[in-house]
Design an enzyme around this catalytic site. Structure first.
Site, mmCIF file in Angstrom:
data_model
loop_
_atom_site.group_PDB
_atom_site.id
_atom_site.type_symbol
_atom_site.label_atom_id
_atom_site.label_comp_id
_atom_site.label_asym_id
_atom_site.label_seq_id
_atom_site.Cartn_x
_atom_site.Cartn_y
_atom_site.Cartn_z
ATOM 1 N N LYS A 13 0.642 -1.237 -0.142
ATOM 2 C CA LYS A 13 -0.088 -0.248 0.073
ATOM 3 C C LYS A 13 0.935 1.349 0.107
ATOM 4 C CE LYS A 13 -2.208 -0.831 3.791
ATOM 5 N NZ LYS A 13 -1.834 -2.098 4.243
ATOM 6 N N ARG A 88 -9.830 0.971 8.778
ATOM 7 C CA ARG A 88 -9.114 -0.526 8.948
ATOM 8 C C ARG A 88 -10.199 -1.469 9.658
ATOM 9 N NH1 ARG A 88 -3.543 0.518 8.708
ATOM 10 N NH2 ARG A 88 -2.272 -1.194 9.777
ATOM 11 N N ARG A 128 11.679 -5.994 5.787
ATOM 12 C CA ARG A 128 11.424 -4.654 6.001
ATOM 13 C C ARG A 128 11.962 -4.356 7.423
ATOM 14 N NH1 ARG A 128 5.690 -1.689 5.522
ATOM 15 N NH2 ARG A 128 5.366 -2.737 7.353
ATOM 16 N N ARG A 134 11.630 -1.093 11.553
ATOM 17 C CA ARG A 134 10.635 -1.006 12.077
ATOM 18 C C ARG A 134 10.021 -1.805 13.245
ATOM 19 N NH1 ARG A 134 5.137 0.262 8.394
ATOM 20 N NH2 ARG A 134 3.855 -0.740 10.234
ATOM 21 N N ARG A 145 -0.763 -8.745 13.721
ATOM 22 C CA ARG A 145 -1.233 -7.715 12.761
ATOM 23 C C ARG A 145 -2.015 -8.506 11.403
ATOM 24 N NH1 ARG A 145 4.142 -5.215 11.310
ATOM 25 N NH2 ARG A 145 3.351 -3.967 9.939
HETATM 26 P P1 AMP Z 1 0.527 0.760 8.931
HETATM 27 O O1 AMP Z 1 1.694 1.477 8.825
HETATM 28 O O2 AMP Z 1 -0.720 1.224 8.285
HETATM 29 O O3 AMP Z 1 0.946 -0.908 8.885
HETATM 30 O O4 AMP Z 1 0.101 0.758 10.611
HETATM 31 C C1 AMP Z 1 0.783 0.493 11.716
HETATM 32 C C2 AMP Z 1 0.203 0.442 12.889
HETATM 33 O O5 AMP Z 1 -0.440 1.693 13.204
HETATM 34 C C3 AMP Z 1 -1.079 -0.464 12.929
HETATM 35 O O6 AMP Z 1 -0.736 -1.762 13.076
HETATM 36 C C4 AMP Z 1 -1.928 -0.048 13.826
HETATM 37 O O7 AMP Z 1 -1.414 -0.313 15.246
HETATM 38 C C5 AMP Z 1 -2.040 1.438 13.751
HETATM 39 N N1 AMP Z 1 -2.957 1.902 12.717
HETATM 40 C C6 AMP Z 1 -2.785 2.489 11.322
HETATM 41 N N2 AMP Z 1 -3.864 2.750 10.886
HETATM 42 C C7 AMP Z 1 -4.544 2.489 11.830
HETATM 43 C C8 AMP Z 1 -6.116 2.714 11.860
HETATM 44 N N3 AMP Z 1 -6.688 3.201 10.534
HETATM 45 N N4 AMP Z 1 -6.852 2.341 12.827
HETATM 46 C C9 AMP Z 1 -6.358 1.579 13.726
HETATM 47 N N5 AMP Z 1 -4.903 1.765 14.159
HETATM 48 C C10 AMP Z 1 -4.229 2.152 13.055
#
Ligand code: AMP
Length: 196
Positions: A13, A88, A128, A134, A145
């Site tokens: 993404k 999400r 990654r 990260r 996740r």
């Molecule tokens: P990402 O970079 O999109 O994989 O997001 C990393 C982490 O941020 C996720 O595992 C969640 O803990 C949190 N996160 C990101 N976007 C959301 C969302 N829309 N709702 C809830 N938690 C989020």
């Protein structure tokens, strides 16, 4: 162009969102990036979000909805945006629909789903984690996740399918080929000049 990118963590993404953002000249709004920045800056919001992020769980809806609502009021989103990592879950999707109506903005037009197998996801996220360090790209958190994706985010495929907005494509292969495929399902041929 108002696009939501949907898919498991590590499906591409961020990479494809950045390309779409420069192709259409519209911002990519990543809730993950915004939350990581808040954690790093140790803001009150970041401190509230950190434990859930470290555990691979979703941060509470009110935190992310507040972030998105404020961001969508900024003028650079008027011509469109790419939402990466939001919504999400179905509650966030319903809130987004209502928020856009309340703000007098057009609704999301396309939802691009990038399909990638679980084995590929785990391999990509472990790589990654090593490359970028990260915090949540470690094996235990990766499994949570993926579980959260299956339980909470996947139902969005049906939600957006029912709205006739879902475009599902294979997310494995060369980055450029996947991008060209996304552009073609959005109705653009490669190299076409795009007006915002
Ligand atoms: P990402 O970079 O999109 O994989 O997001 C990393 C982490 O941020 C996720 O595992 C969640 O803990 C949190 N996160 C990101 N976007 C959301 C969302 N829309 N709702 C809830 N938690 C989020």
């Amino acid at each position: 162009m108002r696009i939501v990118l949907l898919g498991a963590p590590g499906c591409g993404k961020g990479t494809q969102g950045a390309r779409l953002s420069s192709a259409f000249g519209i911002p990519r709004l990543s809730t993950g990036d915004a939350l990581r920045a808040a954690v790093k800056a140790q803001t009150p919001l970041g401190l509230r979000a950190k434990a859930a992020m470290d555990a691979g769980q979703l941060v509470s809806d009110d935190i992310v909805i507040g972030l998105v609502e404020a961001r969508l009021l900024e003028p650079d989103t008027r011509a469109g945006y790419i939402l990466d990592g939001f919504p999400r879950n179905v509650a966030q999707a319903r809130t987004l629909d209502a928020m856009l109506i309340r703000q007098g903005q057009p609704s999301v037009e396309h939802v691009v789903h990038l399909r990638v197998s679980e084995d590929e996801i785990v391999a990509r996220l472990l790589a990654r984690g090593q490359a970028e360090g990260r915090a949540d790209d470690n094996e235990g958190t990766i499994r949570s996740r993926i579980g959260v994706y299956q339980a909470e985010t996947r139902p969005l495929l049906d939600y957006y399918q029912a709205q006739g907005k879902l475009l599902s494509i294979e997310g494995v292969g060369e980055v450029e080929a996947i991008f060209a495929h996304i552009m073609s399902v959005l109705g653009y041929r490669p190299g076409t000049a795009i007006a915002a």
